[in-house]
Write an enzyme that holds these catalytic residues in place. Structure first.
Site, mmCIF file in Angstrom:
data_model
loop_
_atom_site.group_PDB
_atom_site.id
_atom_site.type_symbol
_atom_site.label_atom_id
_atom_site.label_comp_id
_atom_site.label_asym_id
_atom_site.label_seq_id
_atom_site.Cartn_x
_atom_site.Cartn_y
_atom_site.Cartn_z
ATOM 1 N N GLY A 229 0.752 -1.199 0.061
ATOM 2 C CA GLY A 229 -0.097 -0.115 -0.108
ATOM 3 C C GLY A 229 0.813 1.324 0.059
ATOM 4 N N GLY A 270 4.591 -4.168 -2.787
ATOM 5 C CA GLY A 270 5.136 -4.435 -4.088
ATOM 6 C C GLY A 270 5.291 -3.103 -4.856
ATOM 7 N N ARG A 271 4.469 -2.159 -5.135
ATOM 8 C CA ARG A 271 4.616 -1.032 -5.781
ATOM 9 C C ARG A 271 5.816 0.057 -5.149
ATOM 10 N NH1 ARG A 271 0.374 1.360 -8.099
ATOM 11 N NH2 ARG A 271 -0.945 0.294 -6.647
ATOM 12 N N ARG A 306 -2.802 0.480 -16.272
ATOM 13 C CA ARG A 306 -2.898 1.352 -15.289
ATOM 14 C C ARG A 306 -3.709 2.690 -15.927
ATOM 15 N NH1 ARG A 306 -0.063 3.657 -12.012
ATOM 16 N NH2 ARG A 306 -1.309 3.293 -10.313
ATOM 17 N N TYR A 310 -7.305 2.870 -14.207
ATOM 18 C CA TYR A 310 -7.785 3.702 -13.193
ATOM 19 C C TYR A 310 -7.442 5.098 -13.634
ATOM 20 C CZ TYR A 310 -6.112 -0.470 -10.783
ATOM 21 O OH TYR A 310 -5.660 -1.812 -10.491
ATOM 22 N N CYS A 337 -8.581 -1.062 -29.902
ATOM 23 C CA CYS A 337 -10.139 -0.548 -30.440
ATOM 24 C C CYS A 337 -10.785 -0.431 -29.197
ATOM 25 C CB CYS A 337 -10.592 -1.511 -31.175
ATOM 26 S SG CYS A 337 -9.781 -2.192 -32.500
ATOM 27 N N GLU A 338 -10.235 0.722 -28.231
ATOM 28 C CA GLU A 338 -10.682 1.304 -27.057
ATOM 29 C C GLU A 338 -10.174 2.638 -26.858
ATOM 30 O OE1 GLU A 338 -12.516 0.485 -24.207
ATOM 31 O OE2 GLU A 338 -12.615 -1.544 -24.356
#
Ligand SMILES: *Cc1c(COP(=O)(O)O)cnc(C)c1O
Length: 418
Positions: A229, A270-271, A306, A310, A337-338
């Site tokens: 976190g 992690g991050r 990401r 997000y 295609c997004e």
């Protein structure tokens, strides 16, 4: 601010050897961060970081973590397998359960891993799948909002994880009846926060709770697991969390609560560990001007999800143009295609010419690993920039045959010679 430690010629050198796009990871940066964390918690005789495998699940990276004295936090059978083949011992592995197949408990127990139970029903599952060990970790969800001072840090009341306070007590009573003698407490209440008070506040919460539960049950309170976190400064104006302040704050929480002797500290960052140590390197391959100016690159959200998922900010620099004025405004897009397949939206950047190498910063955690294959786009290679300054491909790029490899028995697979 984002990590600017590598010079442009490091990325250019990599792009001469390997086709873009690729993620490049800086070994020295990862080692330095692991060492800083260890130093920040050196006051605790029983501290260990269990790197969250999902952030960067590459064996070459996991072996670096092992060399730096870290363990691994796993959440699936394949991640447990990775831990095993990278040589991690049982006491160096945690399995964090969450609506998981019961067999994964069996696998974790066979490895001797610490099991972190997410729910009261997991106690029965563990009993029949691997058995109850002497020490079990339990995940706590305090509900409501998690605040530090007046700032809301997270919303556990809406989170699927962990057990309520009464459930923790019930779980411990059941575990004790099955021979468990010790327990640890785990919680993950705020994600990607650079507030250095997060771990100290969480530690205080878990230490007080553990002290109470030990008194109520007579079991030994063995450790707190502060989980992950801690965030990183993705934006230039953001400040990094001072990890020494974090470590010192957790030490003070021990002083305040005084939970008794022998309570260890685990983290599952992690991050924070690898995020700033990775970059997605991609080339400008297209430019179109309609209502906005669009630079198309050869990477897409399949390589870094990401921003699409997000709306996350990732800093972008253009190799050789770091000092140029940022006098152009671009949307930097992939080819999916997004319409959310954009690495930057109305971003001020120097003029970009086709063929320019773009460096997308801070992709070392939850970058490659969140990838997918939408539109039949393939995952990229991963390159390690070693401490000796060499380039090592630690995962090749996917090839079309990888994309087709799961079509067992389909006539199309035979047609493709698979
Ligand atoms: C995702 C996760 C982590 C790592 O989170 P970061 O935000 O990358 O630090 C650690 N522990 C658990 C149980 C997780 O689910």
């Amino acid at each position: 601010m984002p990590n600017f430690t590598l010079a442009d010629d490091v990325f250019e050198g990599a792009a001469e050897r390997f086709p873009t796009p690729f993620h490049l990871y800086d070994e020295q940066c990862i080692r330095d961060r692991a060492r800083q964390l260890k130093k920040a918690f050196a006051w605790c005789p029983d501290f260990r970081e269990y790197f969250a495998v999902k952030a960067l699940p590459n064996p070459a990276i996991l072996r670096i973590m092992k060399e730096e004295g870290c363990g691994l936090d796993c959440s699936s059978s394949t991640e447990l397998t990775l831990a095993k083949v990278c040589g991690f011992r049982g006491d160096e592995i945690i399995l964090s359960a969450n609506a998981m197949p019961p067999e994964e408990f069996t696998q974790a127990r066979a490895l001797g891993a610490t099991v972190n139970l997410d729910d009261l029903t997991d106690v029965d599952t563990l009993r029949t799948h691997g058995g109850i060990p002497a020490c079990v970790c339990l995940r706590y969800n305090p509900g409501g909002h998690f605040s530090i001072g007046n700032t809301i840090m997270g919303n556990p009341g809406e989170a699927k994880y962990g057990m309520t306070r009464p459930q923790l007590r019930e779980a411990l009573d059941m575990l004790r009846a099955d021979g468990a003698v010790a327990f640890g407490l785990h919680a993950f209440l705020s994600s990607n926060t650079t507030d250095p008070s997060y771990f100290p506040s969480l530690a205080e919460l878990l230490l007080s709770l553990g002290k109470e539960l030990a008194a109520e049950t007579g079991m030994r309170f063995a450790f707190i697991d502060l989980s992950g976190g801690i965030g990183i400064p993705y934006r230039p104006e953001q400040e990094a969390a001072d990890i020494f302040f974090v470590g010192e704050g957790v030490r003070k929480a021990f002083e305040t609560v005084n939970p008794g002797p022998g309570v260890g500290v685990k983290t599952e960052l992690g991050r924070w560990m690898t995020g700033p140590a990775g970059w997605l390197v991609t080339r400008a391959v297209h430019e179109k001007k309609i209502y906005r100016d669009y630079i198309g690159v050869d990477a897409s959200a399949v390589n870094l999800m990401r921003p699409a998922m997000y709306g996350a900010y990732h800093h972008i620099t253009v190799c050789g143009k770091r000092d140029w004025p940022e006098d152009h405004v671009y949307d930097v897009t992939g080819s999916l295609c997004e319409n959310n397949d954009k690495f930057a939206i109305e971003r001020k950047l120097p003029r970009i010419d086709l063929g320019d190498l773009l460096v997308i910063h801070d992709t070392g955690a939850h970058g490659y690993s969140m990838g997918y294959n939408y539109n039949g786009r393939l995952r990229s290679a991963e390159i390690l920039y070693t401490a000796e300054g060499e380039y090592r491909m630690i995962r090749r790029a996917e090839r079309p045959e990888d994309y087709f490899a799961t079509l067992d028995g389909d006539p199309a697979a035979a047609e493709l010679g698979l």
